[in-house]
Design a protein around this motif. Sequence first.
Motif, PDB file in Angstrom:
ATOM      1  N   LEU A 176       0.826  -1.206   0.000  1.00  0.00           N
ATOM      2  CA  LEU A 176       0.000   0.000   0.000  1.00  0.00           C
ATOM      3  C   LEU A 176       0.863   1.260   0.000  1.00  0.00           C
ATOM      4  CD1 LEU A 176      -2.855   1.244   0.223  1.00  0.00           C
ATOM      5  CD2 LEU A 176      -2.574   1.194   2.707  1.00  0.00           C
ATOM      6  N   ALA A 177       1.937   1.241   0.794  1.00  0.00           N
ATOM      7  CA  ALA A 177       2.807   2.414   0.890  1.00  0.00           C
ATOM      8  C   ALA A 177       3.439   2.758  -0.450  1.00  0.00           C
ATOM      9  CB  ALA A 177       3.895   2.169   1.934  1.00  0.00           C
ATOM     10  N   GLY A 178       3.633   1.752  -1.294  1.00  0.00           N
ATOM     11  CA  GLY A 178       4.240   1.997  -2.596  1.00  0.00           C
ATOM     12  C   GLY A 178       3.331   2.727  -3.570  1.00  0.00           C
ATOM     13  N   VAL A 179       2.016   2.749  -3.299  1.00  0.00           N
ATOM     14  CA  VAL A 179       1.077   3.356  -4.263  1.00  0.00           C
ATOM     15  C   VAL A 179       0.192   4.437  -3.672  1.00  0.00           C
ATOM     16  CG1 VAL A 179       0.991   1.257  -5.666  1.00  0.00           C
ATOM     17  CG2 VAL A 179      -0.698   1.573  -3.850  1.00  0.00           C
ATOM     18  N   ILE A 180       0.070   4.490  -2.339  1.00  0.00           N
ATOM     19  CA  ILE A 180      -0.920   5.383  -1.730  1.00  0.00           C
ATOM     20  C   ILE A 180      -0.644   6.851  -2.043  1.00  0.00           C
ATOM     21  CG2 ILE A 180       0.320   5.530   0.476  1.00  0.00           C
ATOM     22  CD1 ILE A 180      -2.436   5.566   1.857  1.00  0.00           C
ATOM     23  N   MET A 181       0.635   7.222  -2.169  1.00  0.00           N
ATOM     24  CA  MET A 181       0.962   8.609  -2.499  1.00  0.00           C
ATOM     25  C   MET A 181       0.369   9.009  -3.856  1.00  0.00           C
ATOM     26  SD  MET A 181       2.698  10.103  -0.124  1.00  0.00           S
ATOM     27  CE  MET A 181       4.177  10.344   0.838  1.00  0.00           C
ATOM     28  N   GLY A 182       0.200   8.031  -4.735  1.00  0.00           N
ATOM     29  CA  GLY A 182      -0.348   8.321  -6.057  1.00  0.00           C
ATOM     30  C   GLY A 182      -1.796   8.749  -6.035  1.00  0.00           C
ATOM     31  N   LEU A 183      -2.482   8.569  -4.912  1.00  0.00           N
ATOM     32  CA  LEU A 183      -3.872   9.024  -4.811  1.00  0.00           C
ATOM     33  C   LEU A 183      -3.965  10.539  -4.667  1.00  0.00           C
ATOM     34  CD1 LEU A 183      -5.393   6.358  -2.369  1.00  0.00           C
ATOM     35  CD2 LEU A 183      -5.630   6.472  -4.847  1.00  0.00           C
ATOM     36  N   SER A 184      -2.883  11.162  -4.231  1.00  0.00           N
ATOM     37  CA  SER A 184      -2.904  12.602  -3.972  1.00  0.00           C
ATOM     38  C   SER A 184      -3.238  13.425  -5.218  1.00  0.00           C
ATOM     39  CB  SER A 184      -1.557  13.033  -3.377  1.00  0.00           C
ATOM     40  OG  SER A 184      -1.599  14.370  -2.961  1.00  0.00           O
ATOM     41  N   PRO A 185      -2.576  13.211  -6.364  1.00  0.00           N
ATOM     42  CA  PRO A 185      -2.954  13.977  -7.562  1.00  0.00           C
ATOM     43  C   PRO A 185      -4.379  13.694  -8.024  1.00  0.00           C
ATOM     44  CG  PRO A 185      -0.791  12.953  -7.839  1.00  0.00           C
ATOM     45  CD  PRO A 185      -1.396  12.360  -6.613  1.00  0.00           C
ATOM     46  N   ILE A 186      -4.878  12.497  -7.737  1.00  0.00           N
ATOM     47  CA  ILE A 186      -6.234  12.136  -8.154  1.00  0.00           C
ATOM     48  C   ILE A 186      -7.272  12.878  -7.316  1.00  0.00           C
ATOM     49  CG2 ILE A 186      -7.884  10.232  -8.384  1.00  0.00           C
ATOM     50  CD1 ILE A 186      -5.502   8.350  -8.761  1.00  0.00           C
TER      51      ILE A 186
END
Length: 608
Positions: free
Chosen positions: A347-357
């Motif tokens: 989860l930590a590897g991808v959760i930051m990618g939710l920010s721009p969304i």
Amino acid sequence: MSGTDSAGDESLYPIAVLIDELRNEDVQLRLNSVKKLSTIALALGVERTRNELIPFLTETIYDEDEVLLALAEQLGNFTKLVGGSEYVFCLLPALESLAQVEETVVRDKAVESLRSVSNHHTSGDLEVHFVPLVKRLASGDWFTSRTSSCGLFAVCYPCVNDKLKAELRVNFRNLCQDDTPMVRRAAASKLGEFAKVVSNEHLKSEVIPMFTDLAGDEQDSVRLLAVEACVSIGSLLARTDVEQLLMPTLRQCVEDQSWRVRYMVADHFTELQLAVGPDITTADLVPAFQSLLKDCEAEVRAAAAQKVKDFCDNLDMTTRETQIVTHILPCVKELVTDANQHVKSALAGVIMGLSPILGKNNTVEHLLPLFLTQLKDDCPEVRLNIISNVDCVNEVIGIQQLSQSLLPAIVELAEDTKWRVRLAIINYMPLLAGQLGVEFFDEKLSQLCMTWLIDHVFAIRDAATVNLRRLVEKFGSEWAQSAVIPKVVAMARDQNYLHRMTCLFCINVLAEACGAEVTLSLMLPTVLGMANDNVANVRFNVAKTLQRMCAVVEPGAVQSQVKPILDKLNADPDIDVKFYASEAMTALGLDGAARPASFGREVPAAAM
């Protein structure tokens, strides 16, 4: 037959030699013989290759698996050697035999070669020669031949007449219902490929029932392969047909009693999402994704967690934000504190990618607390994954809101007892430096970078020197003069000789990054002074460093300052010091020899 026996007939000689070699007890000799078959075929010509070589090879397929594997690979490239498309069918008997052997890798290679040569058949030859081969394999007594046949239907089906197409569909359906699980697995793995070449009518009337049967198979190893077929089939159907024909089976797979099947669904979830479209995703896949994120098996949760960013990114734009906040984030919040570290790390590897969304406001309200929780996680990999993706959040809300929590996590990772964790954070440091800015970096992290230079593990010290060069490239030479070089130069007086050597290694990488003026005024004097060090290892690294630095400094300084020191080192009582000093003088053209053409180019960094 031997080479001597055939001396009277030179035309038979290549075959005779091949026979001898293939009958030799030495496996390597037989293998080498098979690998040069194309050369032998060229010597024989296309007619003799068809009439003598290929029949001989077909009759002698009884060898070691390694030899058979090489043979299967060679025959796939024999089309031109037997006379082109008109005669390519003569390769089929040998490949058919190879497709039935016990060893899986040999069968797979034979199937690969059969698929290759099928492309060179005319439609007529496919119907006369290739399709009968497929049908023989599909109805063979041994499961090995039946599994091999599954990979051949899709390559011949589009090019044959309707009658043969109907027969091929029947054959494939029989394979899907075979008594042997290995055959059903092979059929399931190739069902998606076969679905792409049948007409839409037969897709719905015949292929989907095959898929339904395989997805409900008693063996979970068959059911999980059916999930891959679902992706292909879903992309071929109209949306109404997907809902009616496919979704009931897919829902069944999401709730399958075997975690391996659920894992396969999670692993292919974004592909399924794209295949079924936004409407069905909203109605069916969002609840299914929630279920996978809450699965009782950690492997399934981890696979689903890895897809969070991509799944959210592919949601319908008009309702995406609402769906994520309402349905996905509650599950994500639970995973942040999951008991399994692999789930949290995924989860930590991808959760930051939710920010721009989600945008700034949602990031601050919903995501920031989760990031901060993960930055304090006990698992180093979780913290590393968050830090390595911090640029996603930086673009949305700025680094200042993260920095206060980010710093303690960085420091803790930098001092972790596992040296590989320390190494990982070093590699991320230039990225972080660019995001945090020079002022924050100087205040909070500059000393940390210098501490790595005296780490007890060489890999850390080595990475730390590279890190310094990358930081100088990012912040500039002026910053290096005030923030880095004074600290590096001070290490030349350290009592630990390893630290003095690290000083030299730093100068090696900094010289090129800082340029001639800074190197000459600030770093060269330090290196020259270290030529008197009482440790031989330091002295010979001085010679190596001077050789590298001379690629940067002016020739006048080389003659006036560097040459006297190298002369002195060349007379050193230690043999290694003398060797490297002599080597440096030769490379720099200071020993009286002509200056080499490579002078002025980069010299490889010294190894400790």
